[in-house]
Design an enzyme around this catalytic site. Structure first.
Site, PDB file in Angstrom:
ATOM      1  N   TYR A  72       1.041  -0.982   0.224  1.00 13.92           N
ATOM      2  CA  TYR A  72      -0.362  -0.003  -0.208  1.00 13.92           C
ATOM      3  C   TYR A  72       0.538   1.253  -0.067  1.00 13.92           C
ATOM      4  O   TYR A  72       0.797   1.844  -1.104  1.00 13.92           O
ATOM      5  CB  TYR A  72      -1.255  -0.069   1.088  1.00 13.92           C
ATOM      6  CG  TYR A  72      -1.971   0.915   0.990  1.00 13.92           C
ATOM      7  CD1 TYR A  72      -3.194   0.716   0.757  1.00 13.92           C
ATOM      8  CD2 TYR A  72      -2.129   2.701   1.944  1.00 13.92           C
ATOM      9  CE1 TYR A  72      -4.587   1.443   0.391  1.00 13.92           C
ATOM     10  CE2 TYR A  72      -2.569   3.630   1.576  1.00 13.92           C
ATOM     11  CZ  TYR A  72      -4.145   3.033   1.485  1.00 13.92           C
ATOM     12  OH  TYR A  72      -5.155   3.593   1.205  1.00 13.92           O
ATOM     13  N   PHE A 124      -7.687  19.186 -25.642  1.00  9.10           N
ATOM     14  CA  PHE A 124      -8.551  18.148 -25.210  1.00  9.10           C
ATOM     15  C   PHE A 124     -10.335  17.895 -24.518  1.00  9.10           C
ATOM     16  O   PHE A 124     -10.111  18.625 -23.964  1.00  9.10           O
ATOM     17  CB  PHE A 124      -7.775  16.326 -24.841  1.00  9.10           C
ATOM     18  CG  PHE A 124      -8.146  14.994 -25.150  1.00  9.10           C
ATOM     19  CD1 PHE A 124      -8.391  14.865 -26.551  1.00  9.10           C
ATOM     20  CD2 PHE A 124      -8.209  14.391 -24.150  1.00  9.10           C
ATOM     21  CE1 PHE A 124      -8.259  13.679 -26.514  1.00  9.10           C
ATOM     22  CE2 PHE A 124      -8.945  13.137 -23.879  1.00  9.10           C
ATOM     23  CZ  PHE A 124      -8.805  13.097 -25.684  1.00  9.10           C
ATOM     24  N   ASP A 125     -11.082  17.243 -25.747  1.00  9.49           N
ATOM     25  CA  ASP A 125     -11.766  17.090 -25.182  1.00  9.49           C
ATOM     26  C   ASP A 125     -12.070  16.622 -23.473  1.00  9.49           C
ATOM     27  O   ASP A 125     -13.071  17.405 -22.283  1.00  9.49           O
ATOM     28  CB  ASP A 125     -12.743  15.791 -25.486  1.00  9.49           C
ATOM     29  CG  ASP A 125     -12.809  14.541 -25.535  1.00  9.49           C
ATOM     30  OD1 ASP A 125     -11.109  14.823 -24.959  1.00  9.49           O
ATOM     31  OD2 ASP A 125     -13.110  13.469 -26.114  1.00  9.49           O
ATOM     32  N   ASP A 215       0.081  19.339 -20.747  1.00  5.95           N
ATOM     33  CA  ASP A 215      -1.826  17.785 -21.190  1.00  5.95           C
ATOM     34  C   ASP A 215      -0.037  17.093 -22.362  1.00  5.95           C
ATOM     35  O   ASP A 215      -0.055  17.419 -23.634  1.00  5.95           O
ATOM     36  CB  ASP A 215      -1.980  18.559 -22.097  1.00  5.95           C
ATOM     37  CG  ASP A 215      -3.373  17.036 -22.005  1.00  5.95           C
ATOM     38  OD1 ASP A 215      -2.331  16.073 -21.899  1.00  5.95           O
ATOM     39  OD2 ASP A 215      -4.362  16.827 -22.321  1.00  5.95           O
ATOM     40  N   ALA A 217      -0.054  13.718 -23.388  1.00  6.15           N
ATOM     41  CA  ALA A 217       0.028  12.548 -23.957  1.00  6.15           C
ATOM     42  C   ALA A 217       1.284  11.862 -24.758  1.00  6.15           C
ATOM     43  O   ALA A 217       1.103  10.816 -24.358  1.00  6.15           O
ATOM     44  CB  ALA A 217      -1.850  12.755 -23.661  1.00  6.15           C
ATOM     45  N   LYS A 258      -0.887   6.180 -23.913  1.00  9.16           N
ATOM     46  CA  LYS A 258      -0.517   7.240 -24.773  1.00  9.16           C
ATOM     47  C   LYS A 258       1.264   6.339 -25.187  1.00  9.16           C
ATOM     48  O   LYS A 258       1.325   5.355 -24.515  1.00  9.16           O
ATOM     49  CB  LYS A 258      -0.914   8.942 -24.872  1.00  9.16           C
ATOM     50  CG  LYS A 258      -1.856   8.710 -25.687  1.00  9.16           C
ATOM     51  CD  LYS A 258      -2.946   8.045 -24.577  1.00  9.16           C
ATOM     52  CE  LYS A 258      -4.771   9.104 -24.798  1.00  9.16           C
ATOM     53  NZ  LYS A 258      -4.852   9.671 -24.775  1.00  9.16           N
ATOM     54  N   HIS A 450     -20.851  11.955 -26.906  1.00 12.06           N
ATOM     55  CA  HIS A 450     -19.687  11.525 -27.719  1.00 12.06           C
ATOM     56  C   HIS A 450     -19.906   9.400 -27.998  1.00 12.06           C
ATOM     57  O   HIS A 450     -20.129   9.159 -28.636  1.00 12.06           O
ATOM     58  CB  HIS A 450     -18.768  11.491 -28.803  1.00 12.06           C
ATOM     59  CG  HIS A 450     -17.818  11.884 -27.621  1.00 12.06           C
ATOM     60  ND1 HIS A 450     -17.443  12.757 -27.063  1.00 12.06           N
ATOM     61  CD2 HIS A 450     -16.370  10.583 -26.924  1.00 12.06           C
ATOM     62  CE1 HIS A 450     -16.642  12.877 -26.106  1.00 12.06           C
ATOM     63  NE2 HIS A 450     -15.677  11.330 -26.519  1.00 12.06           N
TER      64      HIS A 450
END
Ligand code: PLP
Length: 458
Positions: A72, A124-125, A215, A217, A258, A450
């Site tokens: 843990y 990004f969405d 961001d 990714a 990614k 979507h």
């Protein structure tokens, strides 16, 4: 003769995929309410829905799965990942999360307030979702060239500095918690951001006292494009480029699904101790204790190896050049695609492909459906459906681009699969005059529709 690139790996395990008939696919897609997310993956032949978490891990990553430490607290897999994140990104503090949007949720909980503005290149969405969910506004400052699919520009993900400065000038500093730079810029078609632009954005941010976050990714694919396209970087290693890019920012969120080369995971890395402490509280509340944040020990070990493998030139070359292989075939067939080709996907330009289908009838969605019916290939709409309704007026937003994205999973398909996809698209393109009507929405969610939206054929 110049030697072609070739994959720096060989195949150790295979997974069967099933072919089907057109009649079967017509039945399946209708049953899925014409939403490709609703299809059973068994009924898909080549799945290009996303490159997120769909790649193949290496033998070394699988070895990490066996020696993962599931403690843990203080797990050695966590420490391995922490060390690698520091080595690759240079950021001081690190918090694991279960995926990219979770990293956004944690960081934005600490930083974004109602009425704020978060400028950046095309968000990004999920990033936009997490901003709008907090009643703040995402401001797109991408260069204009990004919105014309036929313009060739080496760094279409770049930020337009004057657009950014306009945002800085028109709002008080307290209303702009940070700027977010998405590398590569997914929503603009997997397009890279140059080091020069990153440095300039960073300088402008410093001038106005606003932090810069990435961001990240597809930070490794972004670095590959820099090496290939930006003067002065041809002889630098990918790892050196990555380090330099991150040195211009204050922190990052990342979906490890990614360029982390794993099937699940994400993290936050940053330099500011106070923000780290705030984010830590949210991480414990939403994700789990700070030494696992929603990830298994074994997954953290595999991610540590993945980050190292994804920042190797030979891997990136075979990855990005496979996308280009598909892109070149399509160009040869006359199929309208976004150029230059992205790092993780090819984008079909539905405005040019099926212009007779009205935009109100979701032409890019119609094209994606046709590709499934013809070839069992699953792509995804990046257009009006994805753009959602305006949160205030509730009207459909019509983005400049209506695209179908064909995202290629990492180390998963061969170039023969790419040739198959290209041939299916050629056949659709040759009969495009017949496509005149699209679909209407019968049911949709209030945000990020979507994923669950239902359609009816017109
Ligand atoms: C995938 C992605 C995210 C969200 O990550 P998830 O792991 O899917 O939650 C955020 N930003 C970009 C640019 C992405 O590509």
């Amino acid at each position: 003769m110049e030697l072609p690139y070739s994959e720096p790996y060989k195949i150790k395990m295979v997974e069967s995929i099933k072919r089907s008939t057109k009649e079967q696919r017509l039945k399946w897609i209708k049953k899925a309410n014409y939403n490709l997310f609703n299809l059973s993956s068994e009924n898909v032949f080549v799945d290009l829905l996303t490159d997120s978490g769909t790649g193949a891990m290496s033998d070394k990553q699988w070895a990490e799965m066996m020696i993962g430490d599931e403690s843990y607290a203080g797990s050695s897999s966590f420490l391995k990942l922490k060390k690698t994140v520091k080595k690759i990104t240079g950021f001081k503090y690190f918090l694991p999360t279960h995926q990219g949007r979770a990293a956004e949720n944690v960081l934005f909980s600490a930083l974004v307030k109602e009425g704020d503005f978060v400028p950046g290149n095309s968000h990004f969405d999920t990033t936009k979702g997490h901003i709008e969910f907090r009643k703040a506004t995402a401001v797109d400052c991408t260069i204009d060239e990004a919105f014309d699919t036929s313009i060739i520009h080496p760094f279409k993900g770049n930020v337009d500095l004057s657009k950014l400065e306009d945002v800085f000038k028109s709002h008080p500093k307290e209303k702009i918690p940070f700027v977010i730079l998405t590398i590569t810029c997914n929503s603009a078609g997997g397009q890279p951001v140059s080091v020069k632009n990153t440095r300039e954005v960073s300088e402008l941010c410093k001038q106005y006292g606003i932090p810069l976050y990435f961001d990240a990714a597809r930070y490794a694919e972004n670095a590959y494009f820099i090496k290939k396209r930006e003067a002065g970087y041809e002889n630098k290693t990918i790892k050196e480029i990555v380090k330099e890019v991150f040195s211009y920012g204050d922190g990052m969120t990342i979906s490890a699904k990614k360029d982390g080369l794993v099937n699940m995971g994400g993290f936050i890395a940053l330099n500011n101790k106070a923000v780290f402490k705030q984010a830590t509280v949210f991480n414990i509340m939403y994700e789990g204790f700070i030494t696992y944040g929603g990830m298994n020990g074994r997954d953290m070990g595999a991610l540590a190896v993945g980050l190292d493998e994804a920042t190797e030139f030979n891997y990136l070359e075979s990855r990005v050049e496979q996308i280009a292989h598909l892109g070149k075939k399509l160009v040869e067939y006359g199929v309208p695609v976004l150029q230059p080709f992205g790092g993780h996907a090819i984008f079909l330009d539905a405005n040019k492909f099926v212009p007779k289908i009205p935009r109100e009838e979701y032409r890019a969605q119609a094209l994606a459906i046709e590709l499934y019916i013809v070839g069992g290939i699953r792509g995804v709409e990046i257009g009006t459906v994805l753009a959602d309704r305006d949160p205030f007026t509730r009207k459909n937003r019509f983005p400049d681009l209506e695209m179908v994205r064909l995202a290629v999973p990492r180390r998963t398909y061969t170039n023969n699969h790419m040739d198959y996809v290209a041939a299916c698209l050629k056949n659709i393109f040759d009969t495009r005059e017949e496509a005149k009507s699209g679909y209407e929405i019968t049911d949709e969610a209030p945000i990020m529709r979507h994923f669950t939206v239902k359609f009816k054929k017109i």
